[in-house]
Scaffold this active site. Structure first.
Site, mmCIF file in Angstrom:
data_model
loop_
_atom_site.group_PDB
_atom_site.id
_atom_site.type_symbol
_atom_site.label_atom_id
_atom_site.label_comp_id
_atom_site.label_asym_id
_atom_site.label_seq_id
_atom_site.Cartn_x
_atom_site.Cartn_y
_atom_site.Cartn_z
ATOM 1 N N HIS A 130 152.367 12.123 5.462
ATOM 2 C CA HIS A 130 150.847 11.844 5.256
ATOM 3 C C HIS A 130 150.489 10.577 4.468
ATOM 4 O O HIS A 130 149.681 10.499 3.804
ATOM 5 C CB HIS A 130 150.293 13.082 4.696
ATOM 6 N N HIS A 180 148.982 17.754 11.537
ATOM 7 C CA HIS A 180 150.534 17.944 11.994
ATOM 8 C C HIS A 180 150.520 17.995 13.368
ATOM 9 O O HIS A 180 151.394 18.466 13.927
ATOM 10 C CB HIS A 180 150.858 19.325 11.525
#
Lengths: 207, 333
Positions: free
Chosen positions: B60, B222
């Protein structure tokens, strides 16, 4: 019965073998309903557990289980690491300084259940591994443990039941009604753990 | 490498090698706690403030290492790609940034993250450290998801870091810092979409499939499923879908907001700015005043192509805190 240091170590060794053998089964179950890493994570975690306890000296089974807790927590990851880590940590706390007879084992399992309920914010009957632990606790409460292998049958029945119900918590809940028809992978991995324990107790009973 | 088209060496080593690369690129900025995946804020002076710890799965970036530094976080804990870090690592981070005023954990709402951070909190408390936590759940797309009970925590987390970090820097108490973080959490909402998937290196294949002409609305960071899949539409239409979903959830009318337009990893800045123009037009039409805007990559999802929009309703305290100095890799204001 009395759970000794050697038996606790043997329990973990057998569990490691079971997770290794059944890695694919657990992974398959987890792929059906989750992200498919449960088998790999459990096999890796218990391999680390066996390595850790092989290099440490223990005076009491509670210390073995504490090592197990810390290792699972650090090596399994995801949600299973903290859940099983909490379970073993709580069992260790109950066993500490005591002779681990059937009564203490039951209390330890009950305290593990309390910890996992809190950690996973779930209750018994929601198609999670808690159902398996709960049945083992009831069994230890009502039976005399002269046939430890009965634990396996008890767990098997619970896992079979998880196929029929829709999960509301845990891994399987992500799929709602699609979770029906699959054994819950967490229940399955707890089954292997208790199967290993039953085998250790059985061995001891027949000595 | 079975056809995995990524600039890496070993799929299992990506996190470790990334950390080494970060340390080489920014000497003097971070300190690595030995034998961990924790980077802490390097300071020339002895800090006397609440310590702020965040972290989560890797993949991320710049979250969360980009937010470590003056005015934001004191430590970032790196997990494996899209996997929560473990409690032992988080515990080391807590111990390292406990400057004597306690530690606040900022957690994104994913089942694994919450469990691992809570366990670390208990371990730290057992060692006598005062620890509080806040859980960010800003994504209005879905109520429960593949990895959460309740809403997911996404880009809004960055604004929690910013406000809590600024508050901590003033010397506020743990309780005050926690309250500031909670105020952001209560007033921040986000919504995302994607036009292409990402591939976790160790998995080797994309986490989901989208046809060439499709987009998915409400996707998670995700690649978790969102609300619906449709034919790709213009920036104007996408902005309208995202903003309207947020406004349907929280009333931002007649208030001042901070806007965060966040690229998910493979979206050109050009497209982010175009979307920003559309978002701001809609907000203005709805009587929402824009106080501050950030456009860029803040909470990505590897090479996913897509965007998320975050709105935060401001009050005077938050405006003052946003005006404070911040010096991290991602924020230098």
């Amino acid at each position: 019965m009395e759970l000794t240091v050697d038996m606790a170590i043997n329990w973990m060794e057998i569990a490691r073998d079971k997770y290794k053998e059944n890695k694919e089964t657990l992974t398959m179950l987890d792929q059906a309903i989750g992200d498919g890493d449960h088998g790999i994570n459990m096999a890796r975690g218990y391999q680390a557990v066996v390595e850790k306890i092989a290099e440490t000296e223990y005076d009491h089974p509670a210390d073995v289980l504490k090592s197990v807790a810390m290792t699972l927590m650090a090596k399994v990851g995801g949600a299973s690491g903290p859940l099983y880590g909490t379970a073993f940590m709580n069992m260790s706390m109950v066993m500490k300084g005591k002779t681990v007879d059937q009564k203490v084992l039951k209390e330890a399992i009950d305290h593990a259940i309390t910890g996992m309920k809190q950690r996973g914010k779930s209750e018994i009957g929601e198609k999670t591994l808690l159902d398996v632990w709960d049945q083992v606790s009831s069994y230890l409460d009502s039976e005399d443990l002269s046939e430890p292998k009965e634990i396996i049958e008890v767990c098997q029945a619970v896992v079979e039941d998880t196929k029929q119900i829709q999960a509301t918590k845990g891994r399987a809940s992500y799929l709602n009604e699609r979770s029906i028809g699959h054994e819950d992978p967490g229940s399955m991995s707890s089954f292997y753990l208790f199967e290993a324990l039953a085998e250790v107790l059985e061995k001891e009973a027949t000595v | 490498m079975n056809g995995l088209k990524k600039l890496i060496n070993h799929p299992e080593q990506v996190v470790e090698e990334m950390i080494e690369g970060i340390l080489l690129a920014h000497p003097g900025r971070f300190e690595r706690i030995e034998k961990t995946t924790v980077l802490t804020r390097k300071s020339t002076v002895q800090l006397n403030k609440v310590g702020l710890v965040s972290g989560g799965g890797s993949g991320h970036e710049p979250a969360h290492v980009g937010y470590v530094g003056e005015g934001m976080l004191d430590a970032a804990v790196f997990g494996e790609v899209f996997t929560s870090p473990t409690p032992d690592q988080i515990l080391e981070a807590i111990k390292a940034v406990d400057y004597g005023k306690g530690v606040l954990l900022i957690i994104k709402n994913y089942t694994g993250d919450v469990m691992n951070f809570e366990m670390a909190q208990e371990l730290a408390e057992a060692e006598g450290i005062q620890v509080e936590k806040v859980i960010v759940a800003d994504d209005v797309a879905v109520e429960d998801s593949t990895f959460t009970i309740g809403r997911r925590g996404i880009a809004g987390t960055v604004l929690v870091h910013r406000i809590a970090g600024a508050m901590a820097e003033t010397g506020a108490t743990l309780q005050e810092v926690k309250e500031a973080a909670e105020k952001v959490i209560n007033n921040v909402r986000s919504m995302g979409m994607a036009i292409s998937a990402c591939t976790v290196p160790a998995a080797g294949k994309p986490s989901f499939q989208l046809a060439d002409d499709e987009m998915e609305i409400g996707i998670g960071i995700h690649g978790e499923p969102g609300i619906n899949r449709t034919k790709i539409q213009s920036s104007k239409e996408v902005a309208s879908i995202l903003v309207n979903k947020i406004l349907a959830d929280f009333n931002y009318e007649n208030s001042e907001v901070a806007v965060l337009i966040n690229g998910l990893g493979a979206t050109p800045e050009m497209e982010l700015y175009i979307l920003n123009k559309e978002v701001q037009r809609i907000l203005t039409e709805k009587n929402v005043a824009i106080y501050k805007t950030w456009v860029g990559e803040y909470m990505t999802s590897l090479e996913m192509s897509g965007v998320s929009v975050t709105l935060l309703k401001l009050d005077n305290q938050m405006k003052e805190l946003f005006a404070q100095k911040v010096n991290t890799l991602t924020f230098q204001e």
